[in-house]
Motif scaffolding. Structure first.
Motif, PDB file in Angstrom:
ATOM      1  N   MET A   1      29.104  36.137  28.347  1.00  0.00           N
ATOM      2  CA  MET A   1      28.681  36.361  29.746  1.00  0.00           C
ATOM      3  C   MET A   1      28.172  37.793  29.909  1.00  0.00           C
ATOM      4  O   MET A   1      28.810  38.734  29.491  1.00  0.00           O
ATOM      5  N   ARG A   2      27.001  37.928  30.495  1.00  0.00           N
ATOM      6  CA  ARG A   2      26.395  39.241  30.649  1.00  0.00           C
ATOM      7  C   ARG A   2      26.755  39.875  32.008  1.00  0.00           C
ATOM      8  O   ARG A   2      27.369  39.234  32.851  1.00  0.00           O
ATOM      9  N   GLY A   3      26.330  41.116  32.185  1.00  0.00           N
ATOM     10  CA  GLY A   3      26.670  41.859  33.395  1.00  0.00           C
ATOM     11  C   GLY A   3      26.359  41.135  34.690  1.00  0.00           C
ATOM     12  O   GLY A   3      27.223  41.013  35.566  1.00  0.00           O
ATOM     13  N   PRO A   4      25.126  40.629  34.851  1.00  0.00           N
ATOM     14  CA  PRO A   4      24.783  39.965  36.118  1.00  0.00           C
ATOM     15  C   PRO A   4      25.677  38.753  36.413  1.00  0.00           C
ATOM     16  O   PRO A   4      26.033  38.502  37.569  1.00  0.00           O
ATOM     17  N   GLU A   5      26.034  38.027  35.356  1.00  0.00           N
ATOM     18  CA  GLU A   5      26.890  36.836  35.557  1.00  0.00           C
ATOM     19  C   GLU A   5      28.319  37.243  35.925  1.00  0.00           C
ATOM     20  O   GLU A   5      28.948  36.606  36.777  1.00  0.00           O
ATOM     21  N   LEU A   6      28.812  38.297  35.288  1.00  0.00           N
ATOM     22  CA  LEU A   6      30.170  38.758  35.610  1.00  0.00           C
ATOM     23  C   LEU A   6      30.206  39.311  37.037  1.00  0.00           C
ATOM     24  O   LEU A   6      31.159  39.076  37.785  1.00  0.00           O
ATOM     25  N   MET A  31      36.386  40.190  31.767  1.00  0.00           N
ATOM     26  CA  MET A  31      36.129  39.264  30.666  1.00  0.00           C
ATOM     27  C   MET A  31      36.857  39.739  29.423  1.00  0.00           C
ATOM     28  O   MET A  31      36.819  40.935  29.091  1.00  0.00           O
ATOM     29  N   THR A  32      37.549  38.809  28.761  1.00  0.00           N
ATOM     30  CA  THR A  32      38.266  39.147  27.535  1.00  0.00           C
ATOM     31  C   THR A  32      37.298  39.095  26.353  1.00  0.00           C
ATOM     32  O   THR A  32      36.188  38.562  26.462  1.00  0.00           O
ATOM     33  N   THR A  33      37.731  39.640  25.217  1.00  0.00           N
ATOM     34  CA  THR A  33      36.853  39.646  24.035  1.00  0.00           C
ATOM     35  C   THR A  33      36.587  38.224  23.541  1.00  0.00           C
ATOM     36  O   THR A  33      35.591  37.989  22.863  1.00  0.00           O
ATOM     37  N   ASP A  34      37.474  37.261  23.895  1.00  0.00           N
ATOM     38  CA  ASP A  34      37.197  35.869  23.507  1.00  0.00           C
ATOM     39  C   ASP A  34      36.525  35.080  24.639  1.00  0.00           C
ATOM     40  O   ASP A  34      36.488  33.846  24.616  1.00  0.00           O
ATOM     41  N   GLY A  35      35.978  35.798  25.619  1.00  0.00           N
ATOM     42  CA  GLY A  35      35.102  35.164  26.598  1.00  0.00           C
ATOM     43  C   GLY A  35      35.751  34.567  27.831  1.00  0.00           C
ATOM     44  O   GLY A  35      35.081  33.953  28.644  1.00  0.00           O
ATOM     45  N   ARG A  36      37.069  34.762  27.985  1.00  0.00           N
ATOM     46  CA  ARG A  36      37.714  34.244  29.201  1.00  0.00           C
ATOM     47  C   ARG A  36      37.464  35.186  30.374  1.00  0.00           C
ATOM     48  O   ARG A  36      37.441  36.405  30.208  1.00  0.00           O
ATOM     49  N   GLU A  65      48.535  36.178  32.183  1.00  0.00           N
ATOM     50  CA  GLU A  65      48.206  34.936  31.464  1.00  0.00           C
ATOM     51  C   GLU A  65      48.106  35.197  29.958  1.00  0.00           C
ATOM     52  O   GLU A  65      47.625  34.352  29.207  1.00  0.00           O
ATOM     53  N   GLY A  66      48.516  36.391  29.519  1.00  0.00           N
ATOM     54  CA  GLY A  66      48.563  36.682  28.082  1.00  0.00           C
ATOM     55  C   GLY A  66      47.367  37.430  27.538  1.00  0.00           C
ATOM     56  O   GLY A  66      47.335  37.776  26.361  1.00  0.00           O
ATOM     57  N   ALA A  67      46.356  37.675  28.349  1.00  0.00           N
ATOM     58  CA  ALA A  67      45.173  38.397  27.870  1.00  0.00           C
ATOM     59  C   ALA A  67      45.529  39.868  27.640  1.00  0.00           C
ATOM     60  O   ALA A  67      46.273  40.465  28.423  1.00  0.00           O
ATOM     61  N   ARG A  68      44.998  40.431  26.558  1.00  0.00           N
ATOM     62  CA  ARG A  68      45.252  41.844  26.261  1.00  0.00           C
ATOM     63  C   ARG A  68      43.980  42.588  25.861  1.00  0.00           C
ATOM     64  O   ARG A  68      43.925  43.813  25.951  1.00  0.00           O
ATOM     65  N   ASP A  69      42.985  41.852  25.366  1.00  0.00           N
ATOM     66  CA  ASP A  69      41.791  42.498  24.822  1.00  0.00           C
ATOM     67  C   ASP A  69      40.598  42.241  25.735  1.00  0.00           C
ATOM     68  O   ASP A  69      40.144  41.103  25.870  1.00  0.00           O
ATOM     69  N   PHE A  70      40.092  43.305  26.319  1.00  0.00           N
ATOM     70  CA  PHE A  70      39.041  43.170  27.325  1.00  0.00           C
ATOM     71  C   PHE A  70      37.714  43.749  26.847  1.00  0.00           C
ATOM     72  O   PHE A  70      37.682  44.787  26.172  1.00  0.00           O
ATOM     73  N   ALA A  71      36.638  43.060  27.235  1.00  0.00           N
ATOM     74  CA  ALA A  71      35.295  43.491  26.835  1.00  0.00           C
ATOM     75  C   ALA A  71      34.489  44.029  28.002  1.00  0.00           C
ATOM     76  O   ALA A  71      33.581  44.846  27.805  1.00  0.00           O
ATOM     77  N   ALA A  72      34.791  43.546  29.222  1.00  0.00           N
ATOM     78  CA  ALA A  72      33.977  43.976  30.363  1.00  0.00           C
ATOM     79  C   ALA A  72      34.722  43.771  31.672  1.00  0.00           C
ATOM     80  O   ALA A  72      35.620  42.922  31.782  1.00  0.00           O
ATOM     81  N   LEU A  73      34.333  44.568  32.664  1.00  0.00           N
ATOM     82  CA  LEU A  73      34.868  44.455  34.026  1.00  0.00           C
ATOM     83  C   LEU A  73      33.701  44.619  34.996  1.00  0.00           C
ATOM     84  O   LEU A  73      32.798  45.432  34.744  1.00  0.00           O
ATOM     85  N   ALA A  74      33.728  43.846  36.083  1.00  0.00           N
ATOM     86  CA  ALA A  74      32.727  44.010  37.139  1.00  0.00           C
ATOM     87  C   ALA A  74      33.443  44.145  38.470  1.00  0.00           C
ATOM     88  O   ALA A  74      34.450  43.472  38.711  1.00  0.00           O
ATOM     89  N   VAL A  75      32.926  45.020  39.324  1.00  0.00           N
ATOM     90  CA  VAL A  75      33.482  45.183  40.675  1.00  0.00           C
ATOM     91  C   VAL A  75      32.313  45.267  41.645  1.00  0.00           C
ATOM     92  O   VAL A  75      31.277  45.865  41.335  1.00  0.00           O
ATOM     93  N   ILE A  76      32.499  44.632  42.812  1.00  0.00           N
ATOM     94  CA  ILE A  76      31.397  44.590  43.770  1.00  0.00           C
ATOM     95  C   ILE A  76      31.923  44.661  45.198  1.00  0.00           C
ATOM     96  O   ILE A  76      33.003  44.140  45.509  1.00  0.00           O
ATOM     97  N   ALA A  77      31.170  45.357  46.046  1.00  0.00           N
ATOM     98  CA  ALA A  77      31.502  45.435  47.470  1.00  0.00           C
ATOM     99  C   ALA A  77      30.211  45.719  48.234  1.00  0.00           C
ATOM    100  O   ALA A  77      29.161  45.973  47.625  1.00  0.00           O
ATOM    101  N   THR A 100      34.843  51.158  24.455  1.00  0.00           N
ATOM    102  CA  THR A 100      33.639  50.361  24.178  1.00  0.00           C
ATOM    103  C   THR A 100      33.390  49.292  25.249  1.00  0.00           C
ATOM    104  O   THR A 100      32.312  48.691  25.286  1.00  0.00           O
ATOM    105  N   ALA A 101      34.385  49.022  26.112  1.00  0.00           N
ATOM    106  CA  ALA A 101      34.216  47.990  27.141  1.00  0.00           C
ATOM    107  C   ALA A 101      33.209  48.466  28.194  1.00  0.00           C
ATOM    108  O   ALA A 101      33.130  49.644  28.511  1.00  0.00           O
ATOM    109  N   VAL A 102      32.464  47.506  28.722  1.00  0.00           N
ATOM    110  CA  VAL A 102      31.449  47.845  29.723  1.00  0.00           C
ATOM    111  C   VAL A 102      32.022  47.624  31.119  1.00  0.00           C
ATOM    112  O   VAL A 102      32.671  46.610  31.389  1.00  0.00           O
ATOM    113  N   VAL A 103      31.785  48.588  31.999  1.00  0.00           N
ATOM    114  CA  VAL A 103      32.220  48.469  33.398  1.00  0.00           C
ATOM    115  C   VAL A 103      30.960  48.418  34.263  1.00  0.00           C
ATOM    116  O   VAL A 103      30.153  49.355  34.246  1.00  0.00           O
TER     117      VAL A 103
END
Ligand code: THU
Length: 135
Positions: A1-6, A31-36, A65-77, A100-103
């Motif tokens: 999942m890319r930035g616009p979708e997140l 988004m986790t590194t395994d895409g959740r 929910e057990g997730a520990r490895d994150f690849a990206a975060l998006a915040v919007i207002a 290395t995670a994208v915000v």
């Protein structure tokens, strides 16, 4: 999942914001590194200080929910500039997100700023600062 979708997931999550006091709705998605993907909104409280920001809602949902490895975060207002995370959220993001995670910071006008937690919170207090203090 890319930035616009997140960011779109975050925008949808924003609609559930519980904001009777500020009327300021925020949405987040991680988004986790395994895409959740886990989403969150801000949840306010009559006592004000128990208010939980959208970013922390999303991160805490994921971690619980057990997730520990994150690849990206998006915040919007609905902000003039792409929405910046508050200081408390920056500290919580720094606990779980590698440099290395994208915000993605966004607003309802479609503006996006791409950054990292290293840029948002340089010199964060972290687990390495606690080393040697455990009983
Ligand atoms: N808020 C967030 O959800 N995320 C941020 O990073 C900034 C602030 C919320 C908290 C409160 O419900 C409202 O925005 C006004 O501060």
């Amino acid at each position: 999942m890319r930035g616009p979708e997140l960011l779109e997931q975050a925008r949808k999550a924003r609609e559930a914001a519980y904001v009777p006091y500020s009327r300021f709705k925020v949405g987040a998605a991680v988004m986790t590194t395994d895409g959740r993907v886990f989403t969150g909104c801000n949840i306010e409280n009559a006592a004000y200080s128990p208010t939980n920001c959208a970013e922390r809602t999303a991160i805490f949902k994921a971690v619980s929910e057990g997730a520990r490895d994150f690849a990206a975060l998006a915040v919007i207002a609905d902000t003039e500039e792409p929405c910046p995370p508050c200081g408390v959220c920056r500290q919580v993001i720094s606990e779980f997100f590698p440099e290395t995670a994208v915000v993605y910071l966004g607003n309802l006008k479609g503006e996006v700023r791409e950054t990292t937690i290293a840029e948002l919170l340089p010199g964060a207090f972290s687990k390495k600062d606690l080393q040697g203090t455990a009983e």
